[in-house]
Motif scaffolding. Structure first.
Motif, mmCIF file in Angstrom:
data_model
loop_
_atom_site.group_PDB
_atom_site.id
_atom_site.type_symbol
_atom_site.label_atom_id
_atom_site.label_comp_id
_atom_site.label_asym_id
_atom_site.label_seq_id
_atom_site.Cartn_x
_atom_site.Cartn_y
_atom_site.Cartn_z
ATOM 1 N N LEU A 1 5.374 1.767 -6.224
ATOM 2 C CA LEU A 1 4.708 2.204 -5.000
ATOM 3 C C LEU A 1 5.099 1.301 -3.830
ATOM 4 C CD1 LEU A 1 2.631 4.225 -3.914
ATOM 5 C CD2 LEU A 1 0.882 2.517 -4.291
ATOM 6 N N CYS B 1 2.572 7.751 -7.417
ATOM 7 C CA CYS B 1 1.135 7.966 -7.611
ATOM 8 C C CYS B 1 0.851 8.597 -8.962
ATOM 9 C CB CYS B 1 0.609 8.851 -6.496
ATOM 10 S SG CYS B 1 -1.149 9.116 -6.547
ATOM 11 N N TYR C 1 -2.618 -1.717 4.835
ATOM 12 C CA TYR C 1 -2.517 -1.022 3.544
ATOM 13 C C TYR C 1 -1.282 -1.490 2.784
ATOM 14 C CZ TYR C 1 -2.028 2.696 0.145
ATOM 15 O OH TYR C 1 -1.872 3.380 -1.019
ATOM 16 N N VAL D 1 -6.027 0.577 -4.515
ATOM 17 C CA VAL D 1 -4.909 0.740 -3.588
ATOM 18 C C VAL D 1 -3.897 1.752 -4.106
ATOM 19 C CG1 VAL D 1 -2.888 -0.539 -2.842
ATOM 20 C CG2 VAL D 1 -5.125 -1.437 -2.395
ATOM 21 N N GLU D 2 -3.717 1.798 -5.427
ATOM 22 C CA GLU D 2 -2.741 2.730 -6.002
ATOM 23 C C GLU D 2 -3.416 3.992 -6.518
ATOM 24 O OE1 GLU D 2 -0.557 0.580 -8.936
ATOM 25 O OE2 GLU D 2 0.089 -0.948 -7.510
ATOM 26 N N GLY D 3 -4.702 4.120 -6.268
ATOM 27 C CA GLY D 3 -5.421 5.300 -6.725
ATOM 28 C C GLY D 3 -5.046 6.532 -5.921
ATOM 29 N N LYS D 4 -5.382 7.686 -6.485
ATOM 30 C CA LYS D 4 -5.015 8.955 -5.851
ATOM 31 C C LYS D 4 -5.560 9.049 -4.435
ATOM 32 C CE LYS D 4 -3.681 12.743 -8.692
ATOM 33 N NZ LYS D 4 -4.123 12.937 -10.064
ATOM 34 N N VAL E 1 -3.640 6.824 -1.895
ATOM 35 C CA VAL E 1 -2.249 7.253 -1.705
ATOM 36 C C VAL E 1 -2.187 8.555 -0.917
ATOM 37 C CG1 VAL E 1 -0.217 8.080 -2.906
ATOM 38 C CG2 VAL E 1 -1.377 6.042 -3.722
ATOM 39 N N TYR E 2 -3.044 9.520 -1.287
ATOM 40 C CA TYR E 2 -2.982 10.800 -0.574
ATOM 41 C C TYR E 2 -3.528 10.676 0.843
ATOM 42 C CZ TYR E 2 -1.151 13.226 -4.572
ATOM 43 O OH TYR E 2 -0.332 13.627 -5.587
ATOM 44 N N TYR F 1 -3.013 8.070 2.665
ATOM 45 C CA TYR F 1 -1.869 7.514 3.391
ATOM 46 C C TYR F 1 -0.870 8.617 3.734
ATOM 47 C CZ TYR F 1 2.210 4.670 4.470
ATOM 48 O OH TYR F 1 3.291 4.125 5.091
ATOM 49 N N VAL F 2 -0.550 9.446 2.750
ATOM 50 C CA VAL F 2 0.423 10.518 2.983
ATOM 51 C C VAL F 2 -0.090 11.485 4.051
ATOM 52 C CG1 VAL F 2 1.576 12.496 1.923
ATOM 53 C CG2 VAL F 2 1.418 10.356 0.686
#
Lengths: 117, 133
Positions: A43, A66, B85, B108-111, B114-115, B117-118
């Motif tokens: 990541l 992810c 982030y 931080v790496e959870g769904k 991440v989504y 951020y996207v």
């Protein structure tokens, strides 16, 4: 045509009992991966890629990265490793493209400065 | 695990990345990207003419490192969210194995993170190009 259709189900029923026994034999031989074996989901690479201006490839990398943790937790170890490698591949391509693009730009700028002189 | 032990076990590539980041920060502090030709230009902007979501990051870093924080934000508001982030993701990556790393990584790496951020990345991309910010 009708004869073939009748024969096919018969063949499948004969083959099916063989496959599960083969899988059961292979199962115990595989060592169950521990949490420490979880692949790096890359990541970091993917997010650095988006911040360094190579956005489409970085976004692909983020979404693939992810998936790694959830796949790993659900026991799909091979899929997790695959997605981790995919994430790495896309992010590195993005970073390389960005770097090559900016180096090319600097080269062209220098050359055109020389040409105009 | 003490800090010294931790530093001793850090692999060489991680040190190299830290070193490169430090060099980039010092260069950004010293040389204004608007005035010197050698700073990399965004290939995406050159090709399409659009501002990408991270465009302005060099000017942002130069202004912020020199203490002009409000001026830095004007170059790119999204970085106010994206840089912290990114820092947390990198921190989770660098920390030694343990409960704190695991808990930070889970968030931080959870769904959701991440989504988010996207989604914000894409939204900011559209908004900044329409509103020219």
């Amino acid at each position: 045509m009708e004869q073939e259709n009748i024969n096919q189900p018969l063949d499948q029923t004969q083959e099916q009992p063989v496959q599960p026994t083969a899988n059961v034999q292979e199962g115990p031989q595989q060592v169950n991966p521990t949490p420490a074996d979880k692949p790096d989901n890359n990541l970091v690479l993917a997010i650095v890629c988006t911040v360094c201006c190579c956005l489409p490839l970085g976004i692909v990398g983020i979404i693939k990265a992810c998936k790694v943790n959830t796949l790993w937790i659900s026991g799909q170890y091979e899929a997790a490793v695959y997605e981790a490698n995919e994430a790495k591949k896309w992010s590195i391509w993005g970073i390389v493209l960005g770097l090559v693009g900016s180096i090319l730009y600097v080269l062209i700028a220098v050359l055109s400065a020389f040409a105009s002189n | 695990m003490s800090l010294l032990q931790f530093c001793r076990h850090l692999p060489a590539t991680k040190y190299l990345v830290l070193l490169l980041a430090a060099v980039a920060m010092v260069l950004l502090l010293a040389f204004n990207p608007e005035n010197f030709w050698f700073w990399p230009k965004c290939p995406f902007k050159l090709l399409t003419g659009l501002d990408c979501p991270a465009c302005g990051i060099q000017r942002f870093a130069h202004a912020a490192l020199n203490g002009h924080f409000a001026a830095a934000c004007r170059y790119n508001y999204f970085l106010l969210y994206a840089l912290p982030y990114t820092f947390l993701v990198v921190l989770a990556y660098y920390l030694p194995r343990g409960r704190f790393k695991q808990r930070l990584a889970n968030v931080v790496e959870g769904k959701f993170a991440v989504y988010l951020y996207v989604a914000l990345f894409s939204l900011w991309f559209v908004v900044r190009n329409i509103m020219k910010i």
